[in-house]
Design a protein around this motif. Structure first.
Motif, PDB file in Angstrom:
ATOM      1  N   ALA A 642       0.837  -1.206   0.000  1.00  0.00           N
ATOM      2  CA  ALA A 642       0.000   0.000   0.000  1.00  0.00           C
ATOM      3  C   ALA A 642       0.871   1.255   0.000  1.00  0.00           C
ATOM      4  O   ALA A 642       0.601   2.221  -0.729  1.00  0.00           O
ATOM      5  N   ALA A 643       1.964   1.258   0.826  1.00  0.00           N
ATOM      6  CA  ALA A 643       2.845   2.435   0.898  1.00  0.00           C
ATOM      7  C   ALA A 643       3.504   2.705  -0.456  1.00  0.00           C
ATOM      8  O   ALA A 643       3.627   3.866  -0.896  1.00  0.00           O
ATOM      9  N   LYS A 644       3.903   1.655  -1.140  1.00  0.00           N
ATOM     10  CA  LYS A 644       4.530   1.831  -2.458  1.00  0.00           C
ATOM     11  C   LYS A 644       3.538   2.467  -3.438  1.00  0.00           C
ATOM     12  O   LYS A 644       3.898   3.363  -4.218  1.00  0.00           O
ATOM     13  N   LEU A 645       2.286   1.954  -3.386  1.00  0.00           N
ATOM     14  CA  LEU A 645       1.284   2.530  -4.294  1.00  0.00           C
ATOM     15  C   LEU A 645       0.957   3.971  -3.914  1.00  0.00           C
ATOM     16  O   LEU A 645       0.721   4.818  -4.790  1.00  0.00           O
ATOM     17  N   GLY A 650       1.699   9.688  -5.423  1.00  0.00           N
ATOM     18  CA  GLY A 650       1.943  10.997  -4.818  1.00  0.00           C
ATOM     19  C   GLY A 650       1.120  11.265  -3.580  1.00  0.00           C
ATOM     20  O   GLY A 650       0.862  12.424  -3.233  1.00  0.00           O
ATOM     21  N   SER A 651       0.693  10.249  -2.880  1.00  0.00           N
ATOM     22  CA  SER A 651      -0.129  10.403  -1.669  1.00  0.00           C
ATOM     23  C   SER A 651       0.690  10.021  -0.449  1.00  0.00           C
ATOM     24  O   SER A 651       0.325   9.122   0.318  1.00  0.00           O
ATOM     25  N   ASP A 652       1.852  10.736  -0.272  1.00  0.00           N
ATOM     26  CA  ASP A 652       2.728  10.422   0.860  1.00  0.00           C
ATOM     27  C   ASP A 652       2.044  10.578   2.214  1.00  0.00           C
ATOM     28  O   ASP A 652       2.251   9.757   3.118  1.00  0.00           O
ATOM     29  N   PRO A 653       1.243  11.659   2.435  1.00  0.00           N
ATOM     30  CA  PRO A 653       0.591  11.788   3.757  1.00  0.00           C
ATOM     31  C   PRO A 653      -0.265  10.581   4.132  1.00  0.00           C
ATOM     32  O   PRO A 653      -0.367  10.220   5.294  1.00  0.00           O
ATOM     33  N   ARG A 654      -0.881   9.967   3.137  1.00  0.00           N
ATOM     34  CA  ARG A 654      -1.693   8.774   3.425  1.00  0.00           C
ATOM     35  C   ARG A 654      -0.833   7.644   3.967  1.00  0.00           C
ATOM     36  O   ARG A 654      -1.205   6.952   4.912  1.00  0.00           O
TER      37      ARG A 654
END
Length: 1174
Positions: A642-645, A650-654
């Motif tokens: 999930a973190a890679k996706l 471009g959703s680093d805060p998520r």
């Protein structure tokens, strides 16, 4: 029913002469057959008979003397014999004991191994047959004279059954039904009147006689009693139901059938004939049944039809009372073919669960057919190659002639009167026929014979089972063979899913979905239907609905990412884990609609919320599937994927939020790298949250402090009671940070550290909070000190103080505190509640005290609040009056309720009179008029006031008297009548103003009947005090009057003193003339015993001169506070010492007052302590 001969033998003697078969018997285990042929007994091995081999195990030859009876063992050797005088006709062993019955022409004998001799009993007629009941208690004898005699084990006749034909209808065979399910013993009787009858043990006939049209020679039941085999002069053996309905012929012979027997626990029947023939038959009972969807109809007991609902397991039995040959069922129709007619039944209602059938039509014709099918308005008869369509009125409407034998026929639905039939022929042709169309439609033709057919729900596919046990599936439109599967004996399509079918064979159930491989599981029987997840299977004679999970085909669809098709399969019936797998796979495949439906099935709200949020985001225009998939991976626990996706999209805060929510702070720091300090602070805060949640509060608090989150740190420290850390924080905080300081102070209060809390509030400068702290802690001294310095917090202290006093049962102090706080309403409310409670609890002395306090409270309100002055003054007088009444009634109540009284009779007498005169109108709550009159009557009688006593007793008669006083009152009422009708003169009160003697009972109340001057009573003994109230002339103030009285001018001889009467229209008054001419006379001693005219009270008004002439010792003054006026009283008997309480202004004889004060250390009325200054 079909009878197959397995073995036939013919018995001859050595001279080749045919030997009649007289009787047959099987060994109980069925292994041997005993045959009585001519004068020999033959023993056969039944195992050989079943294999079609004739093996006579042993032959025993007997002489021609039939009077002898021989007993043999299993080796066919004789072990005992005894004789009868006449020829022996029949024998029967008791099925329970070893008792043997042997019957001859003139008597019958009963032998058992325990008896040394045989007991014989004479009979009136020749015995032809006999039989024991199942329990061995009774023996039935059939006789030539048409009588059936039922005897007990001792040979005594218990029941006698006389047949209508008498000796013209000799009883030739009888047998008892061996069934254990019957409630009564049932005896089957066959006579040569050509009738079959049934009787209970009591002799009562069951049903009517059954006509046979031949002379019966033998009757035999099957082992379970369900069928009867019978033979006789018609040269054949026939099968009947247990009720006597003929089902068919077992075997035809060339001579009479003398005997027949059924092999125990089997379907084998053996016959013995006149010409020596022994025939062994196997009866094959074919299954007669019909199925339509979830309704299954089948034949039971050959003459009944049972309709079973395969889903609800409901069953209904239809009794036809004839052999059921064929059954067909379709929708709400049921057709039953009997030997001579066809019955058409229909359901009562259209309810899918209705099981009530009624006869719609009867077709009274004999039909010969191989197959029977029923439609809404027709029946279809199949006879080899021919199909006939008949209406329910027996009119043949159409006929189809096929090119080959018809092997299979099935109704596949359609509108009423236009149904379609699926027909399979032996030559492999498969046809579709509509009942309203004379032409058959050829669907396809294959090279092998058809055994079973079924069409899919959409009529697009056809499944065929051929003679080679191969299941072939065709596309009807293209005639293309889609696939084929081996080892099939029956096939059925799923009625709810187009692409699913099942077939059975070789002990396995095979389920196939679309073109996927077959899923197998063990199952015995034939598949006849497939509805949803239920497969209807016929095994031998029973139909059952087997619940089959559809997991295997569902997973086959999932492997190919065919989620919608997999969902359709799952709807037929799969486990919860299968639903979850389907939901997960569909979610990862981003088929949110299917995933949502599947998660609804397993009630997984968590994933449903995820799907709902994704759908909402889609509506807002989001279309990044990789971001959606990242959310799915996060929910599934695949965090790194999930973190890679998230990073890819471009959703680093998520990703950071995910790691921190999961307490994966190391991964979060790794993901952040060297990022913004704000993010680092946020990460520390979240790490502190995690430390708090994993029960490491001290570390969490320190992290919060380092992150500047003082409030969260204070919450943790306060919740764990770490006071030292908390005071350190409070002292380090700036006084401008009020919220953290306030929270510290609140935790100090909670932890009972009021000193630290006070320090914190002082630092904040929050005086009100400091006051409330002292109040909450009940530190009243500190609170009062603060109030002295800051009066604005008066209400914040005194009101809670008063409430605290009230909660601790210090109500009087609470009332004073309310009063001090200026809360007059609360003060009055407390007193009113106290008063009411005292009255309800019969504490009348306390009630009097509280009413007096209430009156004084009202006086204070009247003085301070001008708007409520009139109302409060009215309440003041009312409460003063009630206080006096309850004070008086306290003595009455103690006198009536307690065994002893401390009051003198005269005191009780005066108190009762005083109270009675004040109860002329409303009686206050708690005061009993009965108790008052009772006390008055008793004391009046005791003191000689007989007239008053008689009046009191008369008044009591009109009231409800308690049972404890009843006898005393009745006795007093009688005895007082013997007393004089007058009162003692010593008790008569005198008015000290006009010297008039007043009656003991005064209608005016406690006033003089002559001058209307109110009496002044002592508040202890309630004797009339020698006091007269006087009023000041207009213009004389209270202070001036007191100063004039204090002058005490020596008395001067005065002459001509006189009263001067003045009238102003509304009021009258008497005025002492203060002219110079009359100064020499004492105004209170002269002419007071006058006759006052009129009924109005005229008060005494005095002038300044009279005031100067009065002695201070003779005047009593009630110095009421404003707005009340003072009251003045003069004692006319100065020698009588009178004391007035300076608080409540009640008058007492001085001696009584001093005694009461010594006893109670306070005023008996207002409870003012003796050392308290006024």
């Amino acid at each position: 029913m079909r009878a197959v001969p397995t073995w036939i033998d013919k018995v001859h003697d050595r001279d080749k002469v045919e030997q009649c078969i007289y009787d047959l018997a099987f060994k109980p285990d069925g292994t041997q057959l005993i045959v009585a042929a001519g004068n020999r007994v033959l023993v056969y091995d039944t195992h050989c008979l079943l294999r079609g081999l004739c093996q006579r195990w042993k032959t025993i030859r007997f002489g021609i003397r039939r009077q002898k009876h021989h007993h043999m063992d299993f080796e066919a050797g004789g072990i005992l014999k005894y004789t009868h005088n006449d020829s022996i006709q029949c024998i029967a062993y008791n099925p329970v004991t070893h008792q043997l019955a042997s019957c001859s022409s003139g008597d019958f004998g009963l032998w058992s191994p325990e008896q040394k001799s045989v007991s014989k009993h004479k009979v009136s007629s020749k015995i032809t047959c006999c039989g024991w009941t199942n329990d061995g208690q009774y023996l039935a004898l059939g006789m030539m004279n048409g009588v059936v005699s039922i005897r007990n084990k001792n040979g005594e006749e218990k029941v006698k059954i006389e047949r209508p034909g008498g000796s013209a209808s000799p009883i030739w065979s009888i047998t008892w039904n061996p069934s254990k399910d019957e409630h009564n013993d049932i005896l089957a009787v066959a006579d040569w009147g050509q009738r079959l009858s049934f009787y209970q043990l009591s002799g009562k006939q069951i049903g009517k006689d059954r006509a046979l049209n031949y002379d019966p020679c033998c009757v035999s039941y099957f082992s379970k009693g369900e069928y009867i085999v019978m033979g006789g002069s018609d040269k054949q053996a026939s099968l009947y139901t247990k009720d006597g309905v003929r089902l068919g012929t077992i075997g035809e012979q060339n001579s009479w059938v003398w005997t027949c027997r059924v092999k125990p626990d089997s379907n084998y029947v053996v016959l013995g004939c006149q010409d020596g023939t022994i025939a062994f038959y196997q009866l094959i009972f074919s299954t007669v049944h019909g199925l339509y969807k979830d309704r299954y109809a089948y034949r039971d007991c050959m003459t009944d039809v049972i309709v079973q609902h395969l889903i609800t397991e409901q069953k209904v039995r239809i009794k036809c009372r004839e052999l059921v040959k064929k059954i067909a069922i379709y929708r709400n129709r049921l057709a039953i073919q009997l030997p001579e007619k066809i019955l058409i039944y229909e359901l009562y209602s259209d309810d899918s669960s209705d099981m009530h059938y009624r006869v719609k039509e009867k077709i009274c014709r004999r039909f010969e057919c191989n197959l029977l099918v029923v439609c809404s308005q027709h029946i279809i008869l199949c006879q080899e190659k021919r199909l006939q369509c008949l209406s329910f009125t027996s009119v043949k409407e159409k006929e189809w002639l096929m090119e080959s034998l018809i092997r299979y026929i099935k109704v596949i639905g359609g509108p009423p009167g236009r149904e379609g039939l699926l027909v399979g022929l032996k030559n492999g042709a498969i046809l579709k026929i509509f009942v309203d169309n004379p032409f058959a439609i050829t669907l396809l033709k294959q090279s092998t014979s058809v055994r079973c057919l079924d069409m899919s729900a959409s009529r697009n596919k056809l499944a065929v089972v051929d003679e080679h046990n191969t299941c072939l599936v065709y596309d009807i439109r293209t005639k293309e063979l889609l696939f084929q599967e081996p080892n099939a004996n029956s096939v059925a399509w799923n009625t709810q899913c187009e692409d699913m079918l099942c077939f059975s064979g070789s002990g396995y159930l095979n389920i196939k979905a679309s073109n996927f491989p077959v899923h197998q599981q063990k199952l015995q029987g034939f598949v006849v239907g497939y509805n949803g997840s239920k497969i209807f299977c016929l095994h031998v004679y029973s139909m059952s609905a087997v619940e089959v999970p559809q997991s295997a085909p569902m997973y086959q669809y999932l492997e190919r990412k065919m989620f919608r098709e997999a969902y359709q399969i799952a709807c037929l019936g799969v486990t919860d884990s299968d639903w979850r797998d389907l939901a997960t796979e569909a979610l990862e495949g981003l088929d949110f609609d299917t995933a949502k439906k599947a998660f609804i099935r397993v009630r997984d709200l968590r994933y449903l919320e995820l799907i709902n949020s994704i759908e909402e985001r889609k509506k807002r225009g989001e279309s990044n599937n990789e971001l959606f998939l990242a959310d799915v991976f996060a929910y599934q626990g695949k965090f790194h994927e999930a973190a890679k996706l998230y990073k890819k999209t471009g959703s680093d805060p998520r990703a950071l939020s995910m790691y921190t929510d999961l307490r994966m702070f190391e991964y979060a720091k790794e993901f952040l790298g060297s990022a913004d300090p704000k993010d680092t602070k946020m990460l520390i805060t979240k790490q502190a949250d995690w430390a708090k949640n994993i029960n490491e509060p001290r570390a969490a608090a320190e992290m919060y402090l380092s992150a500047g989150e003082h409030l969260k740190a204070i919450d943790i420290i306060g919740d764990h009671g770490w006071v030292d850390m908390l005071i350190d924080i409070a002292r380090k905080l700036d006084k401008a940070e009020r919220e953290p300081l306030s929270k510290c102070a609140s935790y100090f209060k909670k932890l009972k550290h009021h000193g630290y809390a006070a320090e914190t509030y002082s630092k904040m400068g929050d005086l009100r909070a400091l006051v409330l702290l002292h109040v909450d802690a009940c530190h009243w001294d500190e609170a009062f000190e603060l109030v002295e310095r800051h009066p604005q917090f008066r209400d914040d202290v005194y009101v809670p103080y008063a409430q605290w006093l009230a909660e601790n049962d210090r109500f009087e102090e609470a009332q004073k505190a309310f009063h001090k706080a200026g809360r007059q309403g609360e003060a009055v409310k407390v007193l009113e509640q106290l008063t009411h409670n005292a009255v309800v609890e019969s504490r009348f002395n306390d009630a009097a005290y509280y009413y007096w306090m209430l009156s004084m409270q009202c006086l204070d309100i009247a003085r301070e609040n001008e708007s409520k002055k009139e109302e409060m003054l009215q309440k003041f007088h009312s409460f003063q009056h009630l206080a006096e009444l309850y004070h008086v009634y306290h003595s009455i109540q103690r006198y009536t309720d307690e065994p002893f009284s401390s009051h003198l009779p005269e005191t009780l007498f005066n108190i009762s009179r005083f109270l009675l005169h004040n109860l002329t109108k409303d009686v206050p709550l708690g005061i009993s008029k009965v108790n008052t009159l009772y006390a008055l009557a008793k004391q009046s009688k005791a003191l000689g006031a007989f007239k008053l006593a008689r009046h009191a007793y008369e008044k009591l008669q009109g009231l409800r008297i308690p049972a404890c006083f009843q006898e005393s009152v009745e006795l007093g009422s009688l005895t007082v009548r013997s007393k004089p009708f007058h009162d003692s003169e010593d008790l008569v009160p005198m008015c000290y103003r006009c010297s008039t003697n007043n009656p003991l009972l005064n209608n005016q109340g406690n006033v003089c009947i002559n001058c209307r001057q109110p009496f002044i009573f002592s508040a202890s003994s309630y004797e009339v005090l020698p006091l007269v109230e006087f009023y000041l002339e207009e213009g004389i103030s209270d202070e001036e009057a007191v100063s004039l009285i204090d002058l005490e001018v020596p008395p001067v001889e005065r002459k001509g003193a006189r009263w001067q009467e003045m009238s102003t229209g509304e009021a009258q008054s008497l005025k002492l003339d203060d002219s110079v001419d009359d100064l020499e006379e004492d105004p209170f001693m002269a002419k007071l015993s006058f006759e006052q005219g009129g009924s109005e009270f005229v008060p005494v008004v005095v002038s300044k001169a009279v005031l100067r002439s009065m002695s201070r010792r003779d005047v009593l003054i009630k110095r009421w506070p404003k707005p009340l006026s003072w009251q003045y009283y003069r004692s006319l008997l100065p020698d009588v010492s009178i004391t007035m309480c300076p608080s409540c202004f009640q008058m007492f004889h001085s001696e009584d007052y001093e005694l009461l004060v010594l006893q109670h250390n306070c005023c008996p009325y207002c409870r003012r302590p003796i050392d308290e200054t006024t």
